[in-house]
Design a protein around this motif. Structure first.
Motif, short mmCIF file in Angstrom:
data_model
loop_
_atom_site.label_atom_id
_atom_site.label_comp_id
_atom_site.label_asym_id
_atom_site.label_seq_id
_atom_site.Cartn_x
_atom_site.Cartn_y
_atom_site.Cartn_z
N LYS A 67 0.83 -1.21 0.00
CA LYS A 67 0.00 0.00 0.00
C LYS A 67 0.86 1.26 0.00
O LYS A 67 0.58 2.21 -0.72
CB LYS A 67 -0.93 0.02 1.21
N ASN A 68 1.91 1.26 0.82
CA ASN A 68 2.80 2.43 0.86
C ASN A 68 3.50 2.64 -0.48
O ASN A 68 3.62 3.77 -0.95
CB ASN A 68 3.82 2.30 1.98
N VAL A 69 3.97 1.56 -1.07
CA VAL A 69 4.63 1.67 -2.37
C VAL A 69 3.65 2.18 -3.41
O VAL A 69 3.97 3.09 -4.19
CB VAL A 69 5.27 0.33 -2.80
N ALA A 70 2.42 1.65 -3.42
CA ALA A 70 1.41 2.10 -4.38
C ALA A 70 1.10 3.59 -4.18
O ALA A 70 0.96 4.33 -5.16
CB ALA A 70 0.14 1.27 -4.22
N ARG A 71 1.02 4.02 -2.93
CA ARG A 71 0.75 5.43 -2.64
C ARG A 71 1.89 6.31 -3.15
O ARG A 71 1.66 7.35 -3.78
CB ARG A 71 0.57 5.61 -1.13
N LEU A 72 3.13 5.90 -2.92
CA LEU A 72 4.28 6.68 -3.37
C LEU A 72 4.37 6.73 -4.90
O LEU A 72 4.71 7.77 -5.48
CB LEU A 72 5.57 6.09 -2.78
N ILE A 73 4.05 5.63 -5.55
CA ILE A 73 4.09 5.60 -7.02
C ILE A 73 3.00 6.49 -7.60
O ILE A 73 3.22 7.23 -8.56
CB ILE A 73 3.96 4.15 -7.53
N ALA A 74 1.81 6.46 -6.99
CA ALA A 74 0.72 7.32 -7.44
C ALA A 74 1.10 8.79 -7.28
O ALA A 74 0.82 9.62 -8.16
CB ALA A 74 -0.56 7.01 -6.67
N ALA A 75 1.75 9.13 -6.17
CA ALA A 75 2.19 10.51 -5.95
C ALA A 75 3.22 10.92 -7.01
O ALA A 75 3.17 12.03 -7.55
CB ALA A 75 2.78 10.65 -4.55
N GLN A 76 4.14 10.01 -7.33
CA GLN A 76 5.15 10.29 -8.36
C GLN A 76 4.49 10.48 -9.71
O GLN A 76 4.83 11.41 -10.45
CB GLN A 76 6.17 9.14 -8.42
N ASP A 77 3.52 9.63 -10.04
CA ASP A 77 2.81 9.76 -11.32
C ASP A 77 2.09 11.09 -11.42
O ASP A 77 2.09 11.73 -12.48
CB ASP A 77 1.83 8.60 -11.50
N SER A 78 1.47 11.53 -10.32
CA SER A 78 0.75 12.81 -10.37
C SER A 78 1.73 13.98 -10.51
O SER A 78 1.42 14.96 -11.19
CB SER A 78 -0.16 12.98 -9.15
N LEU A 79 2.91 13.87 -9.90
CA LEU A 79 3.93 14.91 -10.08
C LEU A 79 4.39 14.98 -11.54
O LEU A 79 4.56 16.06 -12.10
CB LEU A 79 5.14 14.64 -9.18
N VAL A 80 4.58 13.82 -12.14
CA VAL A 80 5.01 13.77 -13.54
C VAL A 80 3.93 14.38 -14.43
O VAL A 80 4.23 15.17 -15.33
CB VAL A 80 5.34 12.32 -13.97
N GLU A 81 2.67 14.04 -14.19
CA GLU A 81 1.56 14.60 -14.99
C GLU A 81 1.48 16.11 -14.83
O GLU A 81 1.28 16.83 -15.79
CB GLU A 81 0.24 13.94 -14.61
N ALA A 82 1.64 16.59 -13.59
CA ALA A 82 1.59 18.03 -13.35
C ALA A 82 2.74 18.74 -14.08
O ALA A 82 2.54 19.81 -14.67
CB ALA A 82 1.66 18.32 -11.85
N ALA A 83 3.91 18.13 -14.07
CA ALA A 83 5.06 18.72 -14.77
C ALA A 83 4.82 18.74 -16.28
O ALA A 83 5.17 19.72 -16.95
CB ALA A 83 6.33 17.94 -14.44
#
Length: 170
Positions: free
Chosen positions: A138-154
């Motif tokens: 769950k923690n890994v999935a949460r961190l990956i989702a956060a990274q994906d949203s940062l990439v999309e925002a960029a």
């Protein structure tokens, strides 16, 4: 809390190899020169790919143990010290594959070919310097989702800046 991973020391390197012997991912946690890395990959590919399916998933190699497991068309291999516990490493491999499966939705070799950067990011969330850092899916999935949203925002920001520049240069 008892942790099955607590007595584990360090993984020296991680290799993902296809059944055809193509390297799909490598991560080196111990220093190896480029020439030596190529030699290691060649040796281990030949050693692991030729083993029968009924043989155990541990190979003694150059004073180390290589633990591997085949999932579909990929062999996930990790090199550990001879005295380390192979079963712990099999669990780490399985943990990595489960997280890849959750992220990609039934991961396949093509997912890793076209999204290798995401596979590396997932591996980096699980292992740091060859040691298990995160055992919670769950923690890994949460961190990956956060990274994906940062990439999309960029990406969106870069697109809007490009549009502003395009408008200004007309």
């Amino acid at each position: 809390i008892f942790c099955i991973f607590c007595s584990f020391r360090q993984i020296n390197f991680v290799l993902l190899i296809s059944r055809q012997g193509k390297v799909r991912l490598t991560k080196w946690y111990s220093p190896y020169a480029q020439k030596e890395r190529t030699k290691v990959i060649r040796e281990l590919s030949g050693l692991i790919l030729t083993r029968g399916p009924k043989l155990c998933n541990f190979v003694e190699w150059r004073g180390y143990k290589v633990v591997y497991r085949r999932y579909a068309s990929l062999y996930f291999c990790m090199c550990i010290d001879a005295e380390d516990n192979e079963l712990e490493v099999l669990e780490i491999i399985h943990h990595f594959v489960e997280i890849l499966d959750r992220y990609f939705g039934s991961v396949c070799e093509l997912d890793l070919i076209f999204n290798f950067h995401k596979a590396y990011y997932i591996l980096d969330e699980i292992l740091i310097a060859g040691e298990l850092q995160e055992s919670s899916k769950k923690n890994v999935a949460r961190l990956i989702a956060a990274q994906d949203s940062l990439v999309e925002a960029a990406k969106e920001e870069a697109n809007s800046i490009s549009n502003i520049i395009a408008q200004a240069t007309k």
